[in-house]
Design a protein around this motif. Sequence first.
Motif, mmCIF file in Angstrom:
data_model
loop_
_atom_site.group_PDB
_atom_site.id
_atom_site.type_symbol
_atom_site.label_atom_id
_atom_site.label_comp_id
_atom_site.label_asym_id
_atom_site.label_seq_id
_atom_site.Cartn_x
_atom_site.Cartn_y
_atom_site.Cartn_z
ATOM 1 N N PHE B 64 32.243 26.227 51.477
ATOM 2 C CA PHE B 64 32.776 27.558 51.157
ATOM 3 C C PHE B 64 32.314 28.025 49.787
ATOM 4 O O PHE B 64 31.933 29.177 49.612
ATOM 5 C CB PHE B 64 34.310 27.551 51.227
ATOM 6 N N THR B 65 32.339 27.128 48.809
ATOM 7 C CA THR B 65 31.926 27.512 47.447
ATOM 8 C C THR B 65 30.480 28.001 47.475
ATOM 9 O O THR B 65 30.175 29.094 46.966
ATOM 10 C CB THR B 65 32.063 26.309 46.487
ATOM 11 N N ALA B 66 29.605 27.203 48.088
ATOM 12 C CA ALA B 66 28.179 27.582 48.106
ATOM 13 C C ALA B 66 27.978 28.880 48.903
ATOM 14 O O ALA B 66 27.228 29.767 48.463
ATOM 15 C CB ALA B 66 27.354 26.461 48.724
ATOM 16 N N ALA B 67 28.655 29.019 50.052
ATOM 17 C CA ALA B 67 28.454 30.208 50.891
ATOM 18 C C ALA B 67 28.971 31.470 50.202
ATOM 19 O O ALA B 67 28.297 32.508 50.216
ATOM 20 C CB ALA B 67 29.144 30.013 52.235
ATOM 21 N N LEU B 122 25.159 21.667 44.570
ATOM 22 C CA LEU B 122 25.510 23.053 44.917
ATOM 23 C C LEU B 122 24.354 24.066 44.779
ATOM 24 O O LEU B 122 24.155 24.918 45.653
ATOM 25 C CB LEU B 122 26.690 23.480 44.024
ATOM 26 N N ALA B 123 23.593 23.954 43.678
ATOM 27 C CA ALA B 123 22.618 24.999 43.337
ATOM 28 C C ALA B 123 21.617 25.273 44.460
ATOM 29 O O ALA B 123 21.307 26.443 44.758
ATOM 30 C CB ALA B 123 21.886 24.625 42.053
ATOM 31 N N ALA B 190 24.908 33.769 54.996
ATOM 32 C CA ALA B 190 25.338 32.933 53.866
ATOM 33 C C ALA B 190 25.749 31.549 54.376
ATOM 34 O O ALA B 190 25.398 30.524 53.773
ATOM 35 C CB ALA B 190 26.495 33.603 53.131
ATOM 36 N N PHE B 191 26.463 31.493 55.482
ATOM 37 C CA PHE B 191 26.878 30.202 56.043
ATOM 38 C C PHE B 191 25.680 29.456 56.629
ATOM 39 O O PHE B 191 25.571 28.241 56.490
ATOM 40 C CB PHE B 191 27.981 30.398 57.096
ATOM 41 N N THR B 192 24.773 30.204 57.262
ATOM 42 C CA THR B 192 23.566 29.560 57.805
ATOM 43 C C THR B 192 22.800 28.874 56.679
ATOM 44 O O THR B 192 22.442 27.696 56.775
ATOM 45 C CB THR B 192 22.653 30.623 58.483
ATOM 46 N N GLY B 197 21.053 24.082 54.244
ATOM 47 C CA GLY B 197 20.763 23.405 52.965
ATOM 48 C C GLY B 197 21.453 22.048 52.901
ATOM 49 O O GLY B 197 20.854 21.050 52.486
ATOM 50 N N GLU B 198 22.693 21.995 53.336
ATOM 51 C CA GLU B 198 23.443 20.728 53.339
ATOM 52 C C GLU B 198 22.860 19.758 54.355
ATOM 53 O O GLU B 198 22.844 18.549 54.146
ATOM 54 C CB GLU B 198 24.916 21.005 53.659
ATOM 55 N N PHE B 199 22.405 20.334 55.458
ATOM 56 C CA PHE B 199 21.824 19.515 56.526
ATOM 57 C C PHE B 199 20.557 18.804 56.038
ATOM 58 O O PHE B 199 20.290 17.662 56.372
ATOM 59 C CB PHE B 199 21.489 20.435 57.711
ATOM 60 N N VAL B 200 19.770 19.538 55.213
ATOM 61 C CA VAL B 200 18.487 18.982 54.726
ATOM 62 C C VAL B 200 18.730 17.841 53.735
ATOM 63 O O VAL B 200 18.157 16.760 53.862
ATOM 64 C CB VAL B 200 17.627 20.111 54.100
ATOM 65 N N ALA B 201 19.565 18.077 52.747
ATOM 66 C CA ALA B 201 19.853 17.016 51.761
ATOM 67 C C ALA B 201 21.103 17.378 50.979
ATOM 68 O O ALA B 201 21.160 18.432 50.345
ATOM 69 C CB ALA B 201 18.685 16.855 50.796
ATOM 70 N N SER B 202 22.127 16.533 51.081
ATOM 71 C CA SER B 202 23.349 16.781 50.303
ATOM 72 C C SER B 202 24.245 15.551 50.361
ATOM 73 O O SER B 202 23.976 14.587 51.098
ATOM 74 C CB SER B 202 24.106 17.991 50.872
#
Lengths: 250, 258
Positions: B64-67, B122-123, B190-192, B197-202
């Motif tokens: 939520f913060t990132a989106a 996050l960035a 924004a959610f996509t 982004g999280e899916f790739v690396a987080s």
Amino acid sequence: MLRVQDVTVAYGAEPVLEGISLEVKAGQFASLIGPSGSGKTSILRAVTQLLRPQSGSVALDVSLDEVGFLFQEDALLPWRTARQNVALGLRIRGLDRKEAEARAEQWLSSLGLAGFGDRYPRQLSGGQRKRVAIAQVLALQPRLLLMDEPFASLDAIVRTRITQELLGWVEREHLTVLLVTHDLEEAISASDVVYVLSQGPRATIRSRHEVRIARPRNVLETRRHPVFGPLLRGLWDELSGESPLVDYAL
Amino acid sequence: MKTWINSTIFRRSAALLLLLLLWEALSRLAWLDPFYAPPPSRVAQVMFSLFAEGGIWPHLEATFTAAIIGLLAGLVAGVVLGFSAALTPILAELLEPVMIVLNAIPRVILAPLFVIWLGIELASKVALALILVAVLVFFAVHSGIKDVDHRLVERVRTLGGGRRVLIREVYVPSVTAWLMGNLKVAVGFAFTGTVVGEFVASSRGLGYLLQFAQSTYNAALTIALIVLIMVFVLLLFSVSELLERRLLRWRYIQEPAR
């Protein structure tokens, strides 16, 4: 009051209007009639500096701030209420919001729209929107009023009623008017002088006719005046020969 | 009662319930392999435990913060760039090709690059959400200004209005209408951006959880997370719609009978 001298207007290579000259004296009501697409609107746009003529000049005895332009479409801001639309010009002239809206309300009332100030344009009928547009222009107390087929979209009854109301204002306030129309009856019943534009491209002023009917006028009564019929027939014959597709309202 | 039964919402809800019941029955009868298609009751159980055990909260917070930051920053960037380009021809010459290229490519392919540049925190997620939203908003604002009703512009000009009045009275409201029309799409973007982004690396977020569920072949967790993301996006859609109806009141107001 308004002098258009040898004006030529071109949008591409070929001029739409060529060598247009006409004059509207102070307090005079002039009409400009002509076939569709002959460039009638372009003359008004040149007067208000919305377009720059290729050559020729437009001289006004008043500043542009004193020129009111009533468009064919009511062109009201859809996101502003009727009152805010009328107040807009006043606010541009420097009045604060409260005073501008109070004056706007007075103008709406005087045009029969008391209680409609909070409505948005889409909540108004075509005739009501047209009245708001008239109030927007008259609220600025123009000395010269330019009108581009302002009532073309209205039905005959509403059109006659609003034309009569506006004519009353013009006569009371001694406004100078240049009306562009293709309705010959409207032109004759309201005007002191009628200019006829030829078929474009390269349209020119073909003739000038004076309408010798006393004021104040009633647009319906005027049609029974002895001058009216012969003038209407003359204009009709002149324009019928000018336009291959006759589209004049008789 | 009859009106209620005939309502669209009732019919849609009934159809959804029927589908879930059918799915549940097929799973229980082993006509569907629960390894690949676990029954809805199992998905609900997983969802419940995610909240009951509290493990979901840090991930929800991260996503939520990132989106939201990406959405807001993307809106601001898109509006500023769109307005500037529409009103300054030289800037439009420079910006338009970049935006056209960014619009033409699937922008999520930038995710690995953002991870390299900005790290796995996050960035990089905010950056991806931002770029997805900003390009969309740029074109909405740009079109909103370019396609503004010229009759309104001439009307204001003949009333004596200059550039500032035109911007305030014509361009901003016109652009707001375009923008509001695209707000729901922007929320989705924004959610996509964030989840991809999280899916790739987080190390946190719903995208990270999805990646974990996929790598462990946990279909129930995957479906639960997909449903969760859908619910939150639909909630934000509702907020966008309320905002749209408030800001564009003039468009939704009832017309009188003619």
